[in-house]
Each structure stands twice: as structure tokens, then as C-alpha cells.
Scaffold this motif. Structure first.
Motif, mmCIF file in Angstrom:
data_model
loop_
_atom_site.group_PDB
_atom_site.id
_atom_site.type_symbol
_atom_site.label_atom_id
_atom_site.label_comp_id
_atom_site.label_asym_id
_atom_site.label_seq_id
_atom_site.Cartn_x
_atom_site.Cartn_y
_atom_site.Cartn_z
ATOM 1 N N ALA A 85 -9.308 -73.218 -10.341
ATOM 2 C CA ALA A 85 -8.395 -74.121 -9.628
ATOM 3 C C ALA A 85 -7.548 -74.928 -10.614
ATOM 4 O O ALA A 85 -6.351 -75.129 -10.399
ATOM 5 C CB ALA A 85 -9.171 -75.046 -8.708
ATOM 6 N N GLN A 86 -8.196 -75.359 -11.701
ATOM 7 C CA GLN A 86 -7.469 -76.109 -12.737
ATOM 8 C C GLN A 86 -6.343 -75.273 -13.352
ATOM 9 O O GLN A 86 -5.219 -75.740 -13.499
ATOM 10 C CB GLN A 86 -8.433 -76.465 -13.858
ATOM 11 N N GLU A 126 -3.547 -74.791 -10.884
ATOM 12 C CA GLU A 126 -2.711 -75.982 -10.759
ATOM 13 C C GLU A 126 -1.720 -76.078 -11.924
ATOM 14 O O GLU A 126 -0.527 -76.361 -11.724
ATOM 15 C CB GLU A 126 -3.598 -77.220 -10.737
ATOM 16 N N ALA A 144 1.002 -73.542 -11.338
ATOM 17 C CA ALA A 144 1.914 -73.960 -10.270
ATOM 18 C C ALA A 144 2.872 -75.048 -10.757
ATOM 19 O O ALA A 144 3.992 -75.161 -10.260
ATOM 20 C CB ALA A 144 1.121 -74.436 -9.058
ATOM 21 N N ASN A 145 2.424 -75.827 -11.754
ATOM 22 C CA ASN A 145 3.307 -76.847 -12.322
ATOM 23 C C ASN A 145 4.246 -76.283 -13.383
ATOM 24 O O ASN A 145 5.011 -77.019 -14.004
ATOM 25 C CB ASN A 145 2.491 -77.973 -12.958
ATOM 26 N N LYS A 185 -0.625 -73.483 -20.008
ATOM 27 C CA LYS A 185 -1.644 -73.058 -19.035
ATOM 28 C C LYS A 185 -1.465 -71.576 -18.713
ATOM 29 O O LYS A 185 -2.443 -70.865 -18.512
ATOM 30 C CB LYS A 185 -1.532 -73.896 -17.748
ATOM 31 N N GLU A 221 -1.155 -67.432 -2.618
ATOM 32 C CA GLU A 221 0.031 -68.281 -2.686
ATOM 33 C C GLU A 221 1.317 -67.461 -2.573
ATOM 34 O O GLU A 221 2.221 -67.824 -1.811
ATOM 35 C CB GLU A 221 0.003 -69.062 -4.014
#
Ligand code: GDP
Length: 334
Positions: free
Chosen positions: A9-10, A13, A16-17, A22, A51
Motif C-alpha cells: 500500500a505504501q 501510494e 500514485a503521487n 518509489k 486502479e
């Protein structure tokens, strides 16, 4: 475990940013063979797929192939710049493990503009790989770039072994790069590649290569007459380009957009994606089974000795294959 879930999940995220670090971390994760990493990766990929399923805009995935020296890197750099200037976010991945070096530094010099551009992400080729020059995680890498907000992903392949065929199975559009040939023959174009191409580029159409490039382009157009089109919605195009004079770089952009409009309208894009998932699943199954087979030392040893007997002409390849698989599956021998 819940820890693995929260790690996934981290990472998700961060993706997605649009966090580039990442994204690199996530790609390293999916390339890892550690079992906890594999579980995190699986979780992460399923998050990405969920998503992307919600969005109505798919990432454009374009494969580029061509023999070394035709100008793939130069073209991707030149054309990529054009894409960025037109407001796209572009990821370029090079899964060909066979390319020497493959270091970040090496890639930086190959694509100086893209490697520093804000809206571009260049993933250098991995150090280790298999499957004839395409790593096992290439499709997952592409999926991650989509989750990170890159609307277009270029996948480059040097065409070692089966890599072109494999890349063609994980992209939505396949582009073959060629260059002006010395004679009238279509040099360096592997059998079967023409059939896969949605667009053929004759690069280096400049200076004293211009006349030759017109001839090569004519030959390619002639050759395409004997190739059955993949679908009724699109006829493969042949376009001459130059990364020096920028000849037809705009036209390539328009042609690619037109192609995606067509496959969107004909609904073939969705079909291509479904097929990709299925092919990829079965490729992975094949790989995993072979990998597991080699992990069983007794089977692996038996396979080696059977291979020798095949090579000496003592037994037929098929017989050996049956014996090895049956041994692996602990079934009675034929
Ligand atoms: P790759 O091996 O397919 O990635 O090819 P490169 O991008 O490394 O290019 C090989 C050589 O061709 C380099 O010296 C480039 O500068 C040159 N090159 C690439 N595109 C063009 C072009 O459009 N015109 C000319 N004249 N040379 C080009």
C-alpha cells in the motif's frame, strides 16, 4: 501478511503521487525473487490493475524494435522529446538484458534529454534477465509505470532471441525501425517481424542516405503487400524519418494517435489487453515450471543425462521430454 499488505500500500501510494524514487523502488521489488517480495509485488500489481480498471483512459504501450545501430535510442530520445513537449508523461523501459552495460550512467548518455526531463522516466535495462533478453517482470514494470501516471510507455528491444515477439505481446502498438539499406534486399529484418509491425520507420533519411532511404521505404511498402494485416481497422504504415533533420517526427506522432483512435473505436484495444494478460500468465507458468524443474536436483540431473542421449541420437527428443516431465510430476513412466 498484514505487514506485506501495508508495504504494498505504501509503494502504491508513492506511485500514485508520481514519486519517481518509489517507482524505481517498486520495479526493484517486482524484479526480486525473494518470496516475501513476491507477495508484496503481487499485492502491489493487483492494486495497480484495480486502479487502472477504474480509469477510462488506458496507457499507450508502444514497442520499438530494430537491429543495433538503426537508431532506436536516438529515435526514442528525439520522439520522446516531442511527446513531452506535447504534454505527455512518458516512461521508457528497456528490458533487453543483452545490452552491454545497462547501467544508469549508460542510459543517461543514450537519452540525455529524457533522463533528466520532469515528465519522463527512463528505466535502464536490468543486469540480469533471461527469456532471451526480456526479463520476467517486464509487463509488471509497464503496469507500474501506468500506475505512476505515465500516459505512454515505450518498450525498447534489441531483438535478441525471442525478445521482439515477447515485447510485441505486451504492447498495444509495435514499431519496427529500419535504416536505408545498401542494396534492394531488406537486410536485417527477421522473418515474422514484418507481420507484427503496425508501423515501420525507415530512420536516417537524411544527407547522402536520403535516396537509399526512399528505395528502402519503397521495398518495405512492396513487401507489406504480401503480409496479411493483423486487423481490418489498421494498415501498417511505412514512414521515413530523420532524427537529424526531424523529418516526419510530427507525422509519426499523428500516425500513432490515429492508430490508437482506430483501435479504441474498433474495440480491439481491449482485446489486445485481454490477450496480453492471458499470454503473460501462460508465459509465466512455463517459466515457473521450468524453474521448479531445475530446482529438483534429481530431475535436473536426469534431464541432463537424457539431453546427452538425445544429442548422441540414442533417443528421440519427444521421448526424453516425456520422461523428464513424468519424472518431475512423479507419474509412472511411459
Ligand atoms: P540503436 O543501437 O538502435 O539504439 O542506435 P543508436 O540510437 O545508438 O544510433 C546509432 C547511430 O546512428 C548513432 O551514431 C546515431 O547518432 C545515428 N543516428 C540515429 N538516428 C539517426 C538519423 O536519423 N540520421 C543519421 N544520419 N544518423 C542517425
Amino acid at each position: 501478511t498484514s505487514e506485506e499488505k501495508s508495504k504494498a500500500a505504501q509503494l502504491f501510494e508513492g506511485l500514485a503521487n508520481g514519486d519517481r524514487m518509489k517507482l524505481s523502488k517498486a520495479i526493484t521489488m517486482i524484479e526480486s525473487t525473494r518470496s516475501d517480495h513476491r507477495r508484496i509485488s503481487a499485492e502491489l500489481i493487483s492494486m495497480c490493475l484495480k486502479e487502472s480498471g477504474k480509469k477510462n483512459k488506458k496507457q499507450k504501450r508502444i514497442g520499438f524494435t530494430g537491429t543495433p545501430g538503426v537508431g532506436k535510442s536516438t529515435f526514442i530520445e528525439t520522439f520522446g522529446k516531442k511527446m513531452i513537449e506535447n504534454g505527455h508523461r512518458l516512461a521508457a523501459v528497456d528490458p533487453s538484458s543483452a545490452r552491454s552495460g545497462g547501467s544508469i550512467l549508460g542510459d543517461k548518455t543514450r537519452m540525455p534529454y529524457l533522463s533528466v526531463a520532469d515528465n519522463a522516466y527512463v528505466r535502464p535495462s536490468p543486469n540480469k534477465g533471461d527469456m532471451g533478453g526480456v526479463t520476467k517482470s517486464t509487463l509488471e514494470t509497464i503496469i507500474l509505470t501506468e500506475a505512476a501516471g505515465y500516459d505512454t510507455c515505450f518498450v525498447e528491444t534489441v531483438g535478441v532471441g525471442q525478445s521482439e515477439f515477447m515485447v510485441s505481446e505486451m504492447v498495444d502498438m509495435f514499431v519496427l525501425l529500419s535504416q536505408p539499406g545498401a542494396g534492394d534486399t531488406l537486410q536485417g529484418i527477421k522473418k515474422g517481424i514484418m507481420e507484427l509491425a503496425d508501423l515501420i520507420i525507415v530512420n536516417k533519411s537524411d544527407g547522402n542516405l536520403e535516396i537509399a532511404s526512399k528505395r528502402t521505404s519503397g521495398n518495405l511498402i512492396d513487401a507489406l503487400r504480401f503480409v496479411a494485416p493483423k486487423s481490418a481497422d489498421w494498415n501498417p504504415q511505412v514512414i521515413r524519418t530523420s532524427c537529424v533533420s526531424l523529418l516526419n517526427i510530427d507525422r509519426i506522432y499523428d500516425t500513432i494517435n490515429l492508430y490508437f483512435d482506430k483501435i479504441e473505436k474498433s474495440k480491439r484495444w481491449d482485446k489486445i489487453r485481454t490477450l496480453q494478460q492471458r499470454n503473460w500468465m501462460w508465459r509465466q507458468i512455463n517459466n515457473l515450471i521450468i524453474e521448479r524443474l531445475h530446482e529438483e536436483s534429481d530431475v535436473s540431473e536426469a534431464a541432463e543425462s537424457l539431453e546427452k542421449r538425445v544429442l548422441s541420437g540414442e533417443i528421440a527428443p519427444t521421448t526424453a521430454a516425456y520422461e523428464i516431465v513424468d519424472l518431475f510430476l512423479n507419474k509412472p513412466k511411459i
